[in-house]
Design a protein around this motif. Structure first.
Motif, PDB file in Angstrom:
ATOM      1  N   ARG A 292       8.855   2.959   0.511  1.00 43.85           N
ATOM      2  CA  ARG A 292       9.394   3.975  -0.404  1.00 43.85           C
ATOM      3  C   ARG A 292       8.582   4.074  -1.692  1.00 43.85           C
ATOM      4  O   ARG A 292       8.794   4.982  -2.497  1.00 43.85           O
ATOM      5  CB  ARG A 292      10.851   3.656  -0.731  1.00 43.85           C
ATOM      6  CG  ARG A 292      11.748   3.790   0.506  1.00 43.85           C
ATOM      7  CD  ARG A 292      13.002   2.961   0.401  1.00 43.85           C
ATOM      8  NE  ARG A 292      13.916   3.428  -0.624  1.00 43.85           N
ATOM      9  CZ  ARG A 292      15.009   2.758  -1.008  1.00 43.85           C
ATOM     10  NH1 ARG A 292      15.299   1.606  -0.424  1.00 43.85           N
ATOM     11  NH2 ARG A 292      15.787   3.235  -1.943  1.00 43.85           N
ATOM     12  N   LEU A 293       7.665   3.161  -1.895  1.00 48.54           N
ATOM     13  CA  LEU A 293       6.868   3.179  -3.131  1.00 48.54           C
ATOM     14  C   LEU A 293       5.672   4.109  -2.948  1.00 48.54           C
ATOM     15  O   LEU A 293       4.516   3.695  -2.938  1.00 48.54           O
ATOM     16  CB  LEU A 293       6.404   1.762  -3.483  1.00 48.54           C
ATOM     17  CG  LEU A 293       7.523   0.732  -3.655  1.00 48.54           C
ATOM     18  CD1 LEU A 293       6.960  -0.638  -3.984  1.00 48.54           C
ATOM     19  CD2 LEU A 293       8.492   1.175  -4.748  1.00 48.54           C
ATOM     20  N   THR A 294       5.937   5.390  -2.847  1.00 49.44           N
ATOM     21  CA  THR A 294       4.877   6.344  -2.507  1.00 49.44           C
ATOM     22  C   THR A 294       3.927   6.611  -3.681  1.00 49.44           C
ATOM     23  O   THR A 294       2.906   7.258  -3.496  1.00 49.44           O
ATOM     24  CB  THR A 294       5.487   7.679  -2.063  1.00 49.44           C
ATOM     25  OG1 THR A 294       6.384   8.123  -3.082  1.00 49.44           O
ATOM     26  CG2 THR A 294       6.244   7.511  -0.754  1.00 49.44           C
ATOM     27  N   ARG A 295       4.280   6.145  -4.876  1.00 45.71           N
ATOM     28  CA  ARG A 295       3.400   6.394  -6.026  1.00 45.71           C
ATOM     29  C   ARG A 295       2.608   5.151  -6.412  1.00 45.71           C
ATOM     30  O   ARG A 295       1.929   5.136  -7.437  1.00 45.71           O
ATOM     31  CB  ARG A 295       4.227   6.884  -7.207  1.00 45.71           C
ATOM     32  CG  ARG A 295       4.958   8.159  -6.838  1.00 45.71           C
ATOM     33  CD  ARG A 295       6.059   8.451  -7.792  1.00 45.71           C
ATOM     34  NE  ARG A 295       5.586   9.242  -8.905  1.00 45.71           N
ATOM     35  CZ  ARG A 295       6.376   9.716  -9.846  1.00 45.71           C
ATOM     36  NH1 ARG A 295       7.659   9.472  -9.799  1.00 45.71           N
ATOM     37  NH2 ARG A 295       5.898  10.417 -10.825  1.00 45.71           N
ATOM     38  N   LEU A 296       2.717   4.131  -5.568  1.00 43.70           N
ATOM     39  CA  LEU A 296       2.031   2.876  -5.864  1.00 43.70           C
ATOM     40  C   LEU A 296       0.515   3.092  -5.881  1.00 43.70           C
ATOM     41  O   LEU A 296      -0.049   3.650  -4.952  1.00 43.70           O
ATOM     42  CB  LEU A 296       2.406   1.855  -4.787  1.00 43.70           C
ATOM     43  CG  LEU A 296       2.277   0.383  -5.150  1.00 43.70           C
ATOM     44  CD1 LEU A 296       3.143   0.024  -6.345  1.00 43.70           C
ATOM     45  CD2 LEU A 296       2.660  -0.479  -3.961  1.00 43.70           C
TER      46      LEU A 296
END
Lengths: 168, 546
Positions: free
Chosen positions: B271-275
Motif C-alpha cells: 500500500r506504500l505506493t509513494r515510497l
C-alpha cells in the motif's frame, strides 16, 4: 446568519481542484501537497464564513497562487510572470469545472496519437521515466526526446484548442 | 523563438505535466483532509509570516511598513551589539543549520528558549521534561543513548536512557517535525500514543531499541508522517508491518537490522505506493554493537537466521533507492522481480547477497533508470557481467567489492563507457592505484550566477556548494563543509568550479562579512537546490535578494 466553515467538508470538496490548479501552475507534486494544506489552513483562518462553493474556490486559488509565488520568489520575475499566465489560462479553460472538460478533450486527443508520439507520452508521463531512460529505451538521444515531447505537447495543445473551440 | 513562444511552450509543459500524469499515469490528488484537520487542531494557521493582501497596498500602509522596518532594524542592531556569541547561533539555528547538542542536564537552563533543534545525549526523563519546558517550540529533537554505537572511550560517557514517561513531555511539543529516539532501550513503547499529539511530525526514528507490535499501532494515526526509521528494532512482527502499511504517505522507510520478519508479513507494505527510498538490509540479523550495563539485553536472532526473500518484495512504483545488503538468502530472481515491480529504481544495493549471480545483474540492468548498482561480496557475480555493464546506458556507477576476477582490462572498458567502478583490494595497492587512474572519479563542474538586489550587483557574497545532509549511525551529521566556494565580484557575478560527481547538491549564498548580529560566523542568506548531470551545463544560478 453566517454559516461557519466546515473545514473537513471544504477540504474534501476542493482538494482535487486545488491540486490540479497548483500542478498546472508548475508546482511539483510534493510542493503542491504542502501548499494545499497551507491554503486550507489559511482559508479556515481568513474565509470567515461559508459563502458557497464558487467564492470558496476563488479564495482558495488566490491564496494558493500567492503561497506558490512566495515559495518560488527566488526564481525571479520570469517565474512570477509564468505563474500569472498559467493562472489566467486556468481561469479561461478550467476555472468553471476544475478542468474536467479540458481533460476530456485531452483524452480524445491522446487517442489520436500514434507510434513514437504515443510511446514517448506513455513512457515519460505514464511510467515516470526520465528523458535519459526514455532515450535509451527508444534508441534516441536525450535531446531528441526533449524535442519529440515538445512537438507532442504542441500538437496536443492545438488539438485541445480545436476541440474546445468546436464545442463552444 | 520569441519570448511569448517560450512562455507558451513552458505553460504547455506545466499544464500537460499535471494533466498527462493524471490521465496517462493515473496520478490523483492526495487526500490531505486528516493532515489539515490535525494541523488546524494544533493551532497551525498555515503561514508563519503575514500574507500580503490580495488587493493593492495603500501609501499609508507602505509608510507604516517602512517605519516598522526602520524601527526593527535599529532594534536588531542594538540587540546584536549587546549579544555575545549565542546571537550567531540563534541566527544559524533559525535557518535550520544548527542542532544544539546537550550532554549535561545543567546546560538545559542556558539554552535559548527559542531553540528549534536539540540533541540530548545520555540524559534522563527529568532532563527531557526540563528541555521541553525550556524550549517549547522545538521542531527537531533527538534523544540519544550510547547503546547504539560504540562509545568513544576518550569521552567515557555513560549510557543513560529515558523511559516511556518522557514521551508524555515530548508529546506536548506541538511544533515538532522530526523526532529521533536512538538507543534508548528503557523505552518499551507503552506510551508511544503520546505522539498522536504531534500533528506536524514528518520524520520519526525509533532505532536501536525494541518496540512491539502494539507500540507501532500509533503510526497510522500520525497524519504528517513521511519518513520512518526502525533500524535495529527487533520487537515487532506481522502486526507492526500492517501498521506501517497503513501509512500511505510514507516516502522513506528503513527496516534495516530489524526482525526477524517473514516474507508473507510484507504484503501490507504494497500500500506504500509513494515510497521512494527503502532500506531492508540485514533484516533478521542483529546489528546491535553494544548494550550497556543496566540496559535490557537486545533480542539477538542467531547470525545467519533466514532473512527475507524475494516474496517479501512488493510493487513499489515510485521506489528509487533500495538496499537489500546483507540479505544473505535472497534468491537470484530478485533482479527479475525488481525489474518488473519497481520500474523507477535508480540505485540498488545488493552487497553480500550470496545467491545473486550474473543473471540477476542482467535482469537489474533492464531497469530503465538504474544509475548505481552495488554488488560487493557477491561471489556468484563474475566477469560474465562485464559486457552487459559496459553497454547499460543509464548506469553510471558499479561497486564490485574485492571481485578477484576483475582485471584492469575490464575496468578500462567500463571507464571508457563512462562508468565509475570501485573495487577494494587493500592487499594489492598497485591494482588499486591503476584502477584509480582509469576510473573517471569526477570532472570539474562550473556553476555560474549573479547576486542582485534592487537591480544592482551585490559584491562580496560567497557562493558555496554543499552536499546534502547525511546520516551516520542514526545521528544526523550537522553542518557540512562546503565542497567549493566562490566570491561574487564587482558585477555580482560568481564562477564556482567543483570536482564532484553527478547528483543533487545545494548552493548557498553566504555572507561571510562580520556583522553585529552574526559576529564572525558566516550565515547563509539564500539557498537553491542544484542538479548536476553528466554532459549537461548547469543553468545560471542567479540570486535576487530582497
Amino acid at each position: 446568519m453566517p454559516v461557519p466553515i466546515d473545514l473537513a467538508a471544504l477540504v474534501r470538496r476542493h482538494q482535487a481542484g486545488l491540486w490540479r490548479y497548483l500542478r498546472a501552475l508548475g508546482a511539483p507534486e510534493d510542493l503542491a501537497e504542502d501548499l494545499m494544506q497551507d491554503t486550507f489552513l489559511v482559508a479556515m483562518d481568513r474565509l470567515g464564513e461559508d459563502r458557497g462553493d464558487a467564492a470558496a474556490a476563488a479564495f482558495l486559488r488566490r491564496t494558493a497562487r500567492h503561497l506558490l509565488l512566495r515559495r518560488r520568489r527566488d526564481l525571479g520575475r520570469r517565474e512570477a510572470i509564468l505563474i500569472d499566465l498559467a493562472d489566467a489560462a486556468w481561469r479561461r479553460d478550467c476555472g468553471e469545472d476544475d478542468g474536467e472538460l479540458w481533460l476530456a478533450s485531452l483524452r480524445a486527443c491522446l487517442d489520436r496519437l500514434e507510434g513514437r508520439a504515443r510511446e514517448v507520452v506513455q513512457r515519460f508521463y505514464g511510467e515516470g521515466q526520465d528523458r535519459a531512460a526514455v532515450a535509451a529505451a527508444m534508441g534516441m538521444k536525450a535531446n531528441g526526446v526533449k524535442t519529440l515531447l515538445q512537438r507532442v505537447r504542441a500538437a496536443l495543445r492545438g488539438c485541445i484548442e480545436q476541440r474546445i473551440g468546436g464545442a463552444a | 523563438m520569441n519570448g511569448s513562444d517560450r512562455h507558451a511552450e513552458e505553460l504547455d509543459a506545466r499544464r500537460l505535466d499535471w494533466a498527462l500524469r493524471e490521465v496517462v499515469g493515473g496520478r490523483r490528488a492526495p487526500d490531505v483532509t486528516a493532515a489539515v484537520l490535525a494541523r488546524a487542531a494544533a493551532g497551525d494557521r498555515g503561514v508563519t509570516e503575514p500574507l500580503e493582501p490580495h488587493a493593492g497596498t495603500s501609501r499609508g500602509r507602505w509608510l507604516l511598513l517602512a517605519a516598522v522596518f526602520v524601527l526593527g532594524l535599529a532594534t536588531a542592531f542594538g540587540v546584536g551589539w549587546l549579544r555575545q556569541h549565542d546571537g550567531a547561533d540563534d541566527r544559524r539555528e533559525a535557518q535550520g543549520d544548527l542542532v544544539r547538542i546537550v550532554t549535561r542536564a545543567a546546560a538545559i537552563a542556558s539554552l535559548p528558549a527559542a531553540s528549534k533543534a536539540v540533541e540530548v545525549h545520555n540524559l534522563d526523563d527529568a532532563a527531557v521534561a526540563a528541555l521541553v519546558a525550556r524550549c517549547p517550540d522545538l521542531e527537531h529533537l533527538c534523544v540519544f543513548a550510547s547503546t547504539a554505537t560504540a562509545r568513544p572511550a576518550s569521552v567515557g560517557d555513560r549510557a543513560v536512557s529515558i523511559t516511556d514517561d518522557a514521551l508524555v513531555a515530548i508529546g506536548s511539543l506541538r511544533h515538532l517535525r522530526r523526532l529521533e529516539l536512538v538507543g534508548v532501550q528503557h523505552v518499551t513503547g507503552a506510551k508511544l500514543r503520546e505522539l498522536e499529539r504531534l500533528p506536524l511530525l514528518e520524520h520519526l526514528a525509533l532505532t536501536f531499541l525494541d518496540l512491539d507490535d502494539d507500540s507501532l499501532q500509533v503510526l497510522p494515526r500520525l497524519p504528517s508522517l513521511r519518513e520512518l526509521d526502525l533500524e535495529s528494532n527487533q520487537g515487532f512482527g506481522a502486526r507492526g508491518l500492517e501498521a506501517i502499511g497503513a501509512c500511505p504517505g510514507l516516502r522513506v522507510l528503513s527496516l534495516a537490522g530489524s526482525g526477524p520478519l517473514r516474507d508473507d508479513w510484507f504484503a501490507p507494505l504494497a500500500r506504500l505506493t509513494r515510497l521512494e527510498s527503502l532500506n531492508l538490509q540485514a533484516i533478521g540479523l542483529s546489528r546491535r554493537l553494544l548494550f550497556a550495563e543496566g540496559m535490557p539485553a537486545p533480542r539477538t536472532p542467531e547470525f545467519g537466521e533466514r532473512g527475507i526473500g524475494v516474496a517479501a518484495l512488493q510493487p513499489w512504483p515510485a521506489l528509487r533507492h533500495l538496499s537489500l545488503a546483507n540479505t544473505l538468502n535472497i534468491e537470484s530472481s530478485v533482479g527479475a522481480r525488481l525489474a518488473r515491480d519497481c520500474p523507477a529504481l535508480q540505485n540498488v544495493v545488493l552487497d553480500v547477497c550470496l545467491q545473486i549471480d550474473d543473471g540477476t545483474v542482467a535482469d537489474l540492468l533492464s531497469l530503465p533508470q538504474l544509475r548505481s548498482l552495488s554488488v560487493r561480496g557477491c561471489p556468484e557475480v563474475t566477469a560474465a557481467s562485464i559486457p552487459r555493464l559496459v553497454t547499460a546506458t543509464p548506469l553510471r556507477e558499479v561497486h564490485l567489492g574485492k571481485a578477484p576476477w576483475l582485471t584492469l582490462e575490464h575496468a578500462g572498458r567500463l571507464a571508457r563507457a563512462g562508468k565509475r567502478v570501485t573495487c577494494e583490494r587493500p592487499d594489492d595497492p598497485a591494482f588499486e592505484a591503476a584502477l584509480a587512474a582509469l576510473t573517471p572519479v569526477s570532472v570539474d563542474r562550473v556553476l555560474r550566477g549573479r547576486v542582485m538586489r534592487d537591480g544592482r550587483p551585490v559584491i562580496g557574497m560567497v557562493a558555496a556548494l554543499y552536499a546534502p545532509l547525511e546520516r551516520s549511525n542514526g545521528v544526523q551529521v550537522r553542518v557540512t563543509a562546503a565542497l567549493a566556494t566562490a566570491v561574487a565580484g564587482d558585477d555580482g557575478r560568481f564562477v564556482l568550479t567543483a570536482a564532484v560527481p553527478p547528483g543533487e547538491y545545494e548552493l548557498r549564498l553566504e555572507d561571510h562579512r562580520p556583522s553585529p548580529l552574526a559576529g564572525s560566523q558566516p550565515a547563509w542568506v539564500a539557498r537553491r537546490a542544484v542538479t548536476i548531470r553528466d554532459g549537461e551545463t548547469v543553468p545560471d544560478l542567479d540570486f535576487v535578494l530582497r
